[in-house]
Structures are given as structure tokens and as C-alpha cells.
Design a protein around this motif. Structure first.
Motif, PDB file in Angstrom:
ATOM      1  N   ILE A  35      34.475 -75.323 -25.090  1.00  0.00           N
ATOM      2  CA  ILE A  35      34.570 -76.377 -24.078  1.00  0.00           C
ATOM      3  C   ILE A  35      34.040 -75.837 -22.756  1.00  0.00           C
ATOM      4  O   ILE A  35      34.436 -74.763 -22.306  1.00  0.00           O
ATOM      5  N   SER A  40      42.513 -71.446 -27.907  1.00  0.00           N
ATOM      6  CA  SER A  40      41.815 -70.547 -26.993  1.00  0.00           C
ATOM      7  C   SER A  40      41.733 -69.146 -27.554  1.00  0.00           C
ATOM      8  O   SER A  40      42.502 -68.765 -28.441  1.00  0.00           O
ATOM      9  N   TRP A  45      38.174 -71.901 -24.329  1.00  0.00           N
ATOM     10  CA  TRP A  45      38.852 -72.912 -25.138  1.00  0.00           C
ATOM     11  C   TRP A  45      37.882 -73.583 -26.096  1.00  0.00           C
ATOM     12  O   TRP A  45      36.707 -73.752 -25.800  1.00  0.00           O
ATOM     13  N   THR A  82      46.944 -82.449 -25.847  1.00  0.00           N
ATOM     14  CA  THR A  82      46.217 -82.354 -24.576  1.00  0.00           C
ATOM     15  C   THR A  82      46.448 -80.997 -23.914  1.00  0.00           C
ATOM     16  O   THR A  82      46.066 -80.795 -22.773  1.00  0.00           O
ATOM     17  N   THR A 131      46.884 -76.507 -24.894  1.00  0.00           N
ATOM     18  CA  THR A 131      46.472 -75.486 -25.847  1.00  0.00           C
ATOM     19  C   THR A 131      47.593 -75.242 -26.847  1.00  0.00           C
ATOM     20  O   THR A 131      48.688 -74.857 -26.463  1.00  0.00           O
ATOM     21  N   ASN A 154      42.541 -80.737 -31.584  1.00  0.00           N
ATOM     22  CA  ASN A 154      43.535 -79.896 -30.898  1.00  0.00           C
ATOM     23  C   ASN A 154      42.830 -78.768 -30.159  1.00  0.00           C
ATOM     24  O   ASN A 154      41.788 -78.288 -30.589  1.00  0.00           O
ATOM     25  N   ILE A 155      43.407 -78.331 -29.059  1.00  0.00           N
ATOM     26  CA  ILE A 155      42.799 -77.292 -28.223  1.00  0.00           C
ATOM     27  C   ILE A 155      43.368 -75.921 -28.600  1.00  0.00           C
ATOM     28  O   ILE A 155      44.579 -75.754 -28.722  1.00  0.00           O
ATOM     29  N   TYR A 159      34.045 -76.391 -18.882  1.00  0.00           N
ATOM     30  CA  TYR A 159      34.740 -77.059 -17.779  1.00  0.00           C
ATOM     31  C   TYR A 159      33.895 -76.882 -16.527  1.00  0.00           C
ATOM     32  O   TYR A 159      33.401 -75.787 -16.244  1.00  0.00           O
ATOM     33  N   ASN A 173      37.984 -76.631 -29.721  1.00  0.00           N
ATOM     34  CA  ASN A 173      38.768 -77.611 -30.472  1.00  0.00           C
ATOM     35  C   ASN A 173      38.694 -77.333 -31.960  1.00  0.00           C
ATOM     36  O   ASN A 173      37.679 -76.865 -32.464  1.00  0.00           O
TER      37      ASN A 173
END
Length: 131
Positions: free
Chosen positions: A89, A125, A115, A63, A65, A122-123, A91, A117
Motif C-alpha cells: 500500500i 504489515s 503494509w 480497517t 492492521t 485485510n491489512i 500512502y 492486503n
């Protein structure tokens, strides 16, 4: 005791083949089987920075980076990775908004960053170095 030992980072995925494809082909990184530990992958950022990727059947995506790639220009990197199929992603929180490409513009609160996935959720960046 620990300070003189070699250390490394690691993270889990639910599918090693998909991880190999994503990190190796999509992101263009050096990834190979670990020679000493079977069924594990080494993500080699450079000769001194190797990250272990391991399979975990009950994998839950991080949850936070797990990897930050320091780049000269986030917008150019986002455009290149988007052309390779990476989805960034978006936001849209009241105090935390990215643009339509998924880029959070740098300001006095932090750097320019975007960012995305990996296939396991998994995150990661790309973050602008400022150099």
C-alpha cells in the motif's frame, strides 16, 4: 477465570481457498485445516502462536492492521514479497507518506514498516524489529 485459559486470535476472510493459497504459498506460512473445527484454517506462526481464519459470507475487511510480521529488514522483505506478487500500500497523506515501495521509514515517531492486503482486503504489515 479467563487468565488460565488458552487464548487465540482470529480474523475473517470471504474465501478460504484464496486465504490458504495466499498465506501458505505466497507468504510461505504454515497453514492447515483445523482438526477440531471443520471449515476453519489454522495459521501457525509457531507452535505457540496459532491464528484462526474463518469464512464469513458478509466479510468486511478490517480497517486496521490484523497481523504484524516482525522482520530483520523491511526493504528486503518487501522486495521478496513483491517478487511473489504482493502489492504494498502506498500512502501519500500530508503527514504520512511511504516511498514508492510502500515503506514508511522509521524515525523517532515509529519503526520502519510497510503494509499490504490479503485477498480478503485485510491489512497486514512487515515491521522492522530493530535487532
Amino acid at each position: 477465570m479467563l487468565k488460565d485459559n488458552k487464548t487465540f486470535s482470529s480474523f475473517s476472510v470471504n474465501d478460504l481457498a484464496r486465504a490458504r493459497e495466499f498465506y501458505g504459498k505466497t507468504l510461505g506460512l504454515n497453514i492447515h485445516d483445523d482438526e477440531k473445527m471443520p471449515n476453519l484454517l489454522n495459521l501457525e506462526i509457531n507452535k505457540d502462536n496459532v491464528i484462526l481464519i474463518y469464512p464469513k459470507p458478509n466479510h468486511v475487511p478490517a480497517t486496521f492492521t490484523i497481523l504484524n510480521f516482525n522482520v530483520q529488514n523491511v526493504e528486503q522483505t518487501v522486495d521478496e514479497l513483491t517478487s511473489r506478487g504482493v502489492k504494498f500500500i502506498i500512502y501519500n497523506d500530508e503527514n504520512f507518506k511511504t516511498n514508492e515501495k510502500g515503506i514508511l521509514a522509521g524515525n523517532d515517531q515509529g519503526p520502519t514498516i510497510a503494509w499490504f492486503n490479503d485477498p480478503a482486503g485485510n491489512i497486514l504489515s512487515v515491521i522492522q524489529s530493530g535487532n
